[in-house]
Write a protein that holds these residues in place. Structure first.
Motif, PDB file in Angstrom:
ATOM      1  N   SER A 194       0.737  -1.292   0.047  1.00 40.01           N
ATOM      2  CA  SER A 194       0.099   0.117   0.056  1.00 40.01           C
ATOM      3  C   SER A 194       0.830   1.181  -0.086  1.00 40.01           C
ATOM      4  O   SER A 194       0.695   2.097  -0.702  1.00 40.01           O
ATOM      5  CB  SER A 194      -0.945  -0.023   1.171  1.00 40.01           C
ATOM      6  N   SER A 238       2.463   1.799  -3.525  1.00 36.19           N
ATOM      7  CA  SER A 238       1.504   2.006  -4.514  1.00 36.19           C
ATOM      8  C   SER A 238       1.399   3.682  -5.054  1.00 36.19           C
ATOM      9  O   SER A 238       0.678   4.103  -5.959  1.00 36.19           O
ATOM     10  CB  SER A 238       0.295   1.429  -4.354  1.00 36.19           C
ATOM     11  N   SER A 273      -0.411  -1.380  -6.041  1.00 37.10           N
ATOM     12  CA  SER A 273      -1.699  -1.287  -5.593  1.00 37.10           C
ATOM     13  C   SER A 273      -2.840  -2.307  -5.831  1.00 37.10           C
ATOM     14  O   SER A 273      -3.589  -2.404  -4.575  1.00 37.10           O
ATOM     15  CB  SER A 273      -1.956  -0.041  -6.608  1.00 37.10           C
TER      16      SER A 273
END
Lengths: 109, 109
Positions: free
Chosen positions: A9, A12, B9
């Motif tokens: 996360s 990203s 992601s």
DNA sequence: CCGTTGATTAACATGAATGTTAAACAATGA
DNA sequence: TCATTGTTTAACATTCATGTTAATCAACGG
């Protein structure tokens, strides 16, 4: 595994990803330098750095009024170990393992 | 590099991450089986699968009315190659490289 | 042709993420 | 002490992500 998802996360986001790459390239850097390097407010960078820290990807060191950031190797290992543990899947797309040696000559044989 | 960020992601979401792991463990599976496996609507799973597909992490195969999903090795390679290219950073946290061999005896020496 | 099944897309509600500016805070030096 | 510098936190606006249900669509079998 939660560590791993936090790392994914954190990485990203383009701003955070480039911060990590910049720290890898240039070594430790104060928050202010990172903010100036990307045309973005110090506040925004500060919060990105907090996310990276909570994901275990960077270390913070205090030097006077400066907060100096650097890569935290343990954080990257979560990704490295997951990748390694799933090696059979991405190797499956190679005709020969030798192909990757061409891309990265330092890959252990 | 955009591929890489898309992969991070996509994997940062717990539902998608477990879908990927499930496909790795069980091989190809139809969308419906994945939806039933997680207590979630088919619509939600369908969109998660779309994200994974757009990130290049899974393949879709059509079989009658079913959409059968499987791991796409090329997608994982983006992560693998980035990890490998930054190896010096996560190896720095090991006293000896041998430590990782203990965790994964198949690691190439 | 019709109804059923498997899957995706549309519309919507809601909570999370991200940027900005302003305020707060700590260290430093005149 | 006070102003300055470096950084973080607070408050706010806006966009993005994710879940639900309803609608749509394609394949199959009667």
């Amino acid at each position: 595994m939660n560590t791993l998802l936090d790392a994914f996360s954190a990485l990203s986001d383009p701003t955070r990803f480039t911060i990590v790459e910049q720290l890898m390239d240039q070594g430790e850097l104060p928050a202010g330098d990172l903010a100036r390097g990307k045309g973005m407010s110090g506040a925004a960078i500060s919060r990105h750095l907090k996310v990276l820290r909570q994901a275990g990807l960077v270390n913070q060191r205090v030097n006077g009024t400066q907060r100096i950031y650097s890569i935290r190797p343990e954080g990257l290992r979560a990704i490295a170990e997951w990748t390694i543990s799933k090696r059979q899947f991405w190797e499956a797309s190679l005709d020969r393992l030798g192909d990757i040696l061409q891309e990265d000559p330092t890959w252990p044989t």
